[in-house]
Design a protein around this motif. Structure first.
Motif, mmCIF file in Angstrom:
data_model
loop_
_atom_site.group_PDB
_atom_site.id
_atom_site.type_symbol
_atom_site.label_atom_id
_atom_site.label_comp_id
_atom_site.label_asym_id
_atom_site.label_seq_id
_atom_site.Cartn_x
_atom_site.Cartn_y
_atom_site.Cartn_z
ATOM 1 N N ASP A 1 2.144 -12.940 -70.186
ATOM 2 C CA ASP A 1 0.811 -13.536 -70.321
ATOM 3 C C ASP A 1 -0.091 -12.714 -71.244
ATOM 4 N N GLN A 2 0.289 -11.455 -71.508
ATOM 5 C CA GLN A 2 -0.535 -10.676 -72.418
ATOM 6 C C GLN A 2 0.254 -10.127 -73.605
ATOM 7 N N ALA A 3 1.401 -10.733 -73.877
ATOM 8 C CA ALA A 3 2.188 -10.285 -75.020
ATOM 9 C C ALA A 3 1.576 -10.840 -76.310
ATOM 10 N N THR A 4 1.541 -10.035 -77.351
ATOM 11 C CA THR A 4 1.116 -10.543 -78.660
ATOM 12 C C THR A 4 2.116 -10.080 -79.710
ATOM 13 N N LYS A 5 2.143 -10.833 -80.794
ATOM 14 C CA LYS A 5 3.067 -10.512 -81.876
ATOM 15 C C LYS A 5 2.735 -9.176 -82.512
ATOM 16 N N ALA B 1 3.397 -0.594 -82.292
ATOM 17 C CA ALA B 1 4.803 -0.406 -82.642
ATOM 18 C C ALA B 1 5.796 -0.632 -81.505
ATOM 19 N N ASN B 2 6.474 -1.755 -81.580
ATOM 20 C CA ASN B 2 7.631 -2.013 -80.723
ATOM 21 C C ASN B 2 7.380 -2.053 -79.229
ATOM 22 N N ILE B 3 6.115 -2.035 -78.824
ATOM 23 C CA ILE B 3 5.850 -2.024 -77.379
ATOM 24 C C ILE B 3 6.459 -3.262 -76.711
ATOM 25 N N GLU B 4 6.509 -4.353 -77.457
ATOM 26 C CA GLU B 4 7.036 -5.600 -76.899
ATOM 27 C C GLU B 4 8.460 -5.437 -76.381
#
Lengths: 384, 261
Positions: B102-106, B110-113
């Protein structure tokens, strides 16, 4: 009256034998599941309910067949339903029996089933579902049996039965509402988290239950002397039409909320079911088949010519029954688990043993139904 | 005849009354049930909570460190089934992107996703799994705030798995015992086929004055455990000094696992 189930034609015995064989196969597959665990099913950590619970959910709907003949007959004095209330009630008995069996085969520890009564938990909807389902089963057995007995003796049904008959009407509403509440109150399962779910269940039940009842009435007319009557079938087909239209309307409402609001989590389930999500879409062909069958059913039912013609009515009823079976008995339950809480797609399809067990339970339901209908028809033939 | 029937009914009524009174007298005469007393060394809290400092975890040179998971799974005899379908996990890794979708962004730093997040049961303040359980086999312990499981009462209906919005629950689709690949810990029961299981916040260790196995195993101090209702507890101190997030707080479950990112 029970003895009437023991004597019948060759065809009757052959039907029972066939069903017994299917039941035996289902039971053998269940023993295998009991010994190895639910690992033999397609269920997973992410899709933790599947085919069994989906059948259960669908069949709760079929059990509504009773109320759709009982309500018009007793509350609105629709006389043509007088002959077939018994068919509706006995169909409800068979459906609820299947519902209960589907719950039992889905349990990981069926031997602990009575814990639900031993440690009653009113906070759990499953507890209430147990009460309403068993209550509905009991009501329909008692009502059906006594009405039939009175018919056999040529007397009025006992006076204490009337309150039970009236009670059975709201009770039928309750089984759908409570079953919908199993799903509609879970945080984070967006496909289910809609206040319209209970209403949707009712609408689809009022389509699929009477549709099956029409088909059964036509089968009975072909093989026995029992005729439900043209008028009764016509009235029922109107009920099916309205049930179907309202069902489709309600499903449309879900699409509007999800897609106009543009909230991704509300769209995921519907996207998975109808076009696929992240490249996964095993249920997509089934859901389009549902759409197609639903459309065909509406076209055939809305046109009075095709609705009154028995050949096309039969096709329409089959369309209604199978479209609702796909929508509720496949899409709704499985789709609710996809994507999982991490928004990953883990798919589910039933395995062969799972399908055999399912078939066994359907056969059990039809076995119960055959015996009950045999008794009802024998009594009616005798009286006439 | 009439008087016979009357006296018969009278006698019958008195008998029924006597039989009915029996359980009542039994219940009244019964002594109080024996009480379980705590070990003197037991750790106590109104609501246990965990703060996971992912920064400390990510900073490690050894990114493959799975000490906490191994310690947990070994201590609790968690089987390694080896398939995604039937996987049993109490504490595991998911990516930031999947955990906080719900709080992911493109365009996140750096690479936290793709960074791993440690996930486990949130021991919610208002747990939906407890609400839906038809046998109270999973329950909220009022003394400690831990969401516990009774493996001997669970009927395996898996309603709790549908109810949990965190995917924290696993089901024993098959007999797990042959799949316990670590040395069997006799201090904790292995489960049977057909029941649900999940993280217990090591309630059995807290009872003996020990912190959870994962907290003890972490060499980098990324896991902090304490009483969320106590303002002086280490968890509260961490939360007062750092910005933290929780998983899906909008659902009203009140998760008690906090993440410092």
């Amino acid at each position: 009256m029970l003895e009437r189930a023991l004597t019948g034609s060759q065809k009757y015995y052959r039907l029972l034998m066939g069903l017994l064989i299917l039941m035996g196969m289902g039971f053998a597959a269940y023993l295998y599941q009991l010994n190895t665990g639910l690992t033999i099913t397609g269920l997973s950590r992410d899709v933790s309910w599947g085919f069994y619970i989906a059948q259960f959910t669908f069949l709760v709907g079929v059990a509504a067949s009773a109320v759709m003949v009982v309500l018009p007959y007793y509350l609105h004095n629709v006389k043509v339903f007088g002959r077939i209330t018994i068919l509706g009630e006995f169909l409800a008995v068979a459906s609820v029996t299947m519902c209960l069996l589907f719950i039992i085969v889905d349990l990981g520890k069926p031997m602990r089933l009575l814990n639900v009564i031993l440690y009653p938990s009113p906070n759990s909807i499953l507890f209430w579902d147990m009460i309403v389902l068993n209550g509905y089963l009991f009501l329909n057995i008692v009502i059906g049996w006594n009405v039939l007995e009175a018919e056999r003796k040529g007397t009025d049904s006992p006076s204490w039965l009337k309150p039970l008959i009236y009670l059975s009407i709201p009770w039928a509403i309750s089984i759908h509402t409570v079953t919908a509440f199993l799903y509609a109150g879970l945080p984070g399962r967006h496909l289910w988290l809609h206040s319209i779910l209970a209403a949707r269940f009712l609408a689809s039940a009022f389509a699929s239950g009477p549709a099956l009842l029409i088909l059964l009435a036509l089968v009975l007319r072909k093989y026995t002397k029992f005729d439900a009557g043209k008028e009764a079938i016509d009235k029922l087909s109107q009920i099916v039409l309205y049930g179907m239209l309202v069902s489709i309307f309600f499903i449309g409402l879900e699409f509007f909320t999800a897609f106009y609001s543009n909230i991704p989590s509300h769209q995921h389930g519907l996207l998975y079911l109808f076009v696929g999500l992240d490249g996964y879409g095993k249920l997509v062909p089934f859901m389009w088949l549902f759409a197609l069958l639903a459309l065909a059913a509406v076209v055939l039912l809305i046109n009075p010519k095709t609705r009154k013609d028995e050949k096309t009515l039969k096709i329409a009823c089959l369309c209604v029954f199978f479209s609702m079976w796909i929508e509720k008995g496949l899409g709704l339950v499985i789709g609710g688990f996809i994507p999982n809480p991490f928004e990953q797609v883990r798919e589910y399809l039933p395995t062969v043993p799972e399908l055999i067990i399912t078939m066994g339970i359907w056969a059990t339901g039809f076995f119960v139904l055959t015996i009950l209908y045999k008794i009802a028809v024998s009594v009616k033939e005798e009286v006439e | 005849m009439e008087s016979n029937r009357r006296s018969f009914l009278k006698i019958g009524g008195i008998c029924a009354l006597g039989l009915g009174a029996l359980p009542v007298t039994k219940a009244l005469a019964r002594k109080a049930l024996p009480q379980v007393s705590d070990f003197p060394e037991a750790l106590k809290a109104n609501q246990w909570a965990m703060v996971v400092d992912m920064k400390k975890c990510w900073e490690q040179a050894d990114r493959d460190c799975k000490d906490c998971i191994l310690a947990c799974h070994q201590y609790h005899n968690v089987p390694d089934i080896g398939t995604i379908k039937e996987e049993i996990k109490w504490l595991w890794q998911e990516s930031y992107h999947d955990t906080f979708h719900d709080q992911a962004t493109k365009f996140n730093i750096a690479n936290i996703e793709h960074n791993p997040i440690m996930v486990l049961c949130n021991h919610c303040t208002s747990p939906p799994c407890v609400r839906v359980c038809p046998t109270k086999a999973t329950f909220k312990d009022k003394k400690s705030g831990i969401v516990k499981m009774d493996y001997h009462r669970c009927i395996g209906c898996r309603f709790c798995m549908a109810g949990c919005p965190y995917g924290a629950r696993s089901f024993n689709f098959r007999d797990p015992i042959p799949y316990i690949k670590t040395e069997l810990n006799m201090a904790y029961p292995a489960r049977e086929r057909g029941v649900v299981e999940k993280c217990s916040f090591c309630t059995e260790r807290l009872a003996r004055g020990l912190f959870p196995a994962c907290v003890e195993a972490c060499r980098h101090g990324a896991l902090t455990f304490g009483d969320i209702t106590d303002a002086d507890s280490p968890v509260r101190k961490l939360l007062a000094e750092n910005y933290s997030i929780k998983r899906r707080p909008e659902l009203g479950t009140g998760p008690n696992v906090y993440y410092i990112i």
